[in-house]
Design an enzyme around this catalytic site. Structure first.
Site, PDB file in Angstrom:
ATOM      1  N   GLU A 146       0.807  -1.217   0.000  1.00  0.00           N
ATOM      2  CA  GLU A 146       0.000   0.000   0.000  1.00  0.00           C
ATOM      3  C   GLU A 146       0.845   1.274   0.000  1.00  0.00           C
ATOM      4  O   GLU A 146       0.511   2.243   0.680  1.00  0.00           O
ATOM      5  CB  GLU A 146      -0.963  -0.001   1.184  1.00  0.00           C
ATOM      6  CG  GLU A 146      -1.990  -1.098   1.109  1.00  0.00           C
ATOM      7  CD  GLU A 146      -3.153  -0.912   2.073  1.00  0.00           C
ATOM      8  OE1 GLU A 146      -3.155   0.094   2.815  1.00  0.00           O
ATOM      9  OE2 GLU A 146      -4.049  -1.754   2.086  1.00  0.00           O
ATOM     10  N   GLU A 248      -5.112  -9.019   1.016  1.00  0.00           N
ATOM     11  CA  GLU A 248      -5.875  -8.792   2.246  1.00  0.00           C
ATOM     12  C   GLU A 248      -7.339  -8.670   1.844  1.00  0.00           C
ATOM     13  O   GLU A 248      -7.657  -8.026   0.839  1.00  0.00           O
ATOM     14  CB  GLU A 248      -5.485  -7.489   2.961  1.00  0.00           C
ATOM     15  CG  GLU A 248      -4.203  -7.478   3.705  1.00  0.00           C
ATOM     16  CD  GLU A 248      -3.968  -6.112   4.371  1.00  0.00           C
ATOM     17  OE1 GLU A 248      -4.939  -5.323   4.507  1.00  0.00           O
ATOM     18  OE2 GLU A 248      -2.815  -5.837   4.733  1.00  0.00           O
TER      19      GLU A 248
END
Length: 424
Positions: A146, A248
């Protein structure tokens, strides 16, 4: 839990058993060395910030319960390359569980607003690879998590791509097996489609990621394939050139989690293009994403190495109800067979064009030159303005490491080896 105790003892005693088949990336699929397509049923495993793969007894307790859940992979966000991981890795191997390891450390992240790729970062990433390449149950390495979460962060994309390029070159130069190297992205609608195309464009296989992971919390039960937005994720992943999977997932709002998204991921709608999912996360913390807890929440005054943020970080894992059983039931029904490697044609997937910059969104214009060792930093297009968005539960911002900036490492095998000859 009696079953967990018995299984954990058995796993510890099985540490010397035959290792799992290795996994490699071919086209847009993972295959084991025996030719079977591999689908990830994983959980995020971050008991401690520095390294959860050093306590063999704790690994055995957790691996035993993961096995009953149907887990075949874990994602580990930080490891200490100087520690001994043999016992934990053997325990997970004996349980049939692979590992996906993040290479970046607490002080070597590629920073989103002031990106650079230097010799300290490269050396630290390579050190993790040197430690873990020997284990058959290492499924892959992440070069970042991220890093890009808003429009002005997209200028970091060439540095992510350069890090994958240089770690792949280092892996090959050292003669390690071709462990896949990829990236874990935030699910930002105005950036993610361009990022996944950018990291796999350009026509040079040595410069693209080996897989693309997506941290997505779009599907919040109760929901459905169309309602959740998964239909759009699937459209953008159709015939993707490398394996794509959820690195995720598992939205817990409003709760409880039913995990109906797993039906879509492993079912006819998505299974031809997606390689599975990693559920966030194993342990219960303040964000209430845990699949297990290590007993009652400690007293507010409690302290100790096994307690952090008011939650126990070690002990006998106890399923969180009903989430644990719900996921177990979904995974038990998810049994895709895929395709045998001998029958798979990798050229059936599509090479992506490098995306152009967009006003107020993606800021990298086309196939820009990547950072190179000894060269200047990349100069992407910088049109548009930044737009903020919420990050996933695992998102982390870290201060810049205090060291001399170098704009990158050589893409060529010779350059990487020359550098490491000097560094060592």
């Amino acid at each position: 839990m009696k079953v967990s105790t018995c299984l954990s003892a058995a796993l510890l005693s099985a540490a010397a058993a035959k290792a799992l088949d290795t996994v490699s990336a071919v086209g847009n699929k993972f295959f084991t060395s025996n030719g079977t397509q591999f689908f990830i049923k994983g959980v995020a495993y971050q008991l401690t910030e520095d390294d959860p793969l050093v306590d063999a007894e704790q690994c055995a307790r957790d691996a035993a319960l993961m096995k009953t859940l149907g887990t075949n992979a874990i994602r580990v966000y930080h490891v200490d390359p100087k520690s001994d991981h043999d016992k934990c890795m053997s325990v997970f191997d004996a349980a049939g569980i692979y590992t996906l390891i993040d290479l970046d450390t607490f002080d070597t992240y590629i920073l989103p607003k002031t990106p650079y790729w230097n010799e300290t970062q490269f050396a630290r990433y390579a050190e993790v690879m040197d430690t873990f390449h020997k284990y058959n149950n290492v499924l892959g390495f992440f070069v970042g998590n991220e890093i890009i979460a808003q429009a002005d962060h997209s200028l970091a994309a060439p540095y992510i791509k350069a890090s994958a390029r240089d770690l792949k070159a280092y892996r090959d130069a050292k003669g390690y097996r071709p462990i896949p190297i990829g990236y874990s992205a935030a699910d930002i609608a105005e950036l993610r489609p361009m990022l996944q195309d950018y990291l796999t464009c350009g026509g040079n296989s040595s410069e693209i990621v080996d897989f693309f992971g997506l941290n997505s919390y779009q599907w919040c039960d109760p929901s459905a394939y169309e309602q959740s937005g998964y239909i759009n994720l699937q459209k953008q992943a159709k015939d993707f050139p490398v394996p794509i999977f959820f690195s995720e997932t598992g939205c817990n709002q409003p709760g409880p989690r039913i995990f109906d998204d797993q039906v879509a991921v492993f079912g006819d709608k998505m299974v031809n293009d997606w390689s599975g999912s990693i559920i966030y996360e194993w342990i219960e913390e303040a964000n209430e994403y845990g699949l297990i807890s290590y007993g009652p929440k400690p007293d507010a005054t409690a302290t100790g190495a096994d307690i952090k943020g008011g939650f126990s970080r070690a002990g006998t894992p106890t399923p969180v109800s009903p989430d644990f059983e719900n996921l177990k039931a979904q995974w038990a029904k998810a049994t895709p067979t895929g395709v045998a490697s001998a029958n798979y044609k990798a050229d059936s997937v599509s090479t992506r064009a490098c995306p152009a910059s967009t006003e107020g969104g993606w800021l990298v214009d086309g196939n820009v030159a990547l950072p190179t060792f000894g060269g200047g930093p990349v100069r992407p297009s910088a049109t548009g303005s930044a737009s903020g968005t919420a990050a996933s539960p695992s998102s982390t911002n870290n201060p810049a490491p205090a060291n001399r900036e170098i704009a990158g490492m050589s893409a060529g095998l010779v350059g990487v080896m020359l550098f490491f000859t000097f560094w060592l």
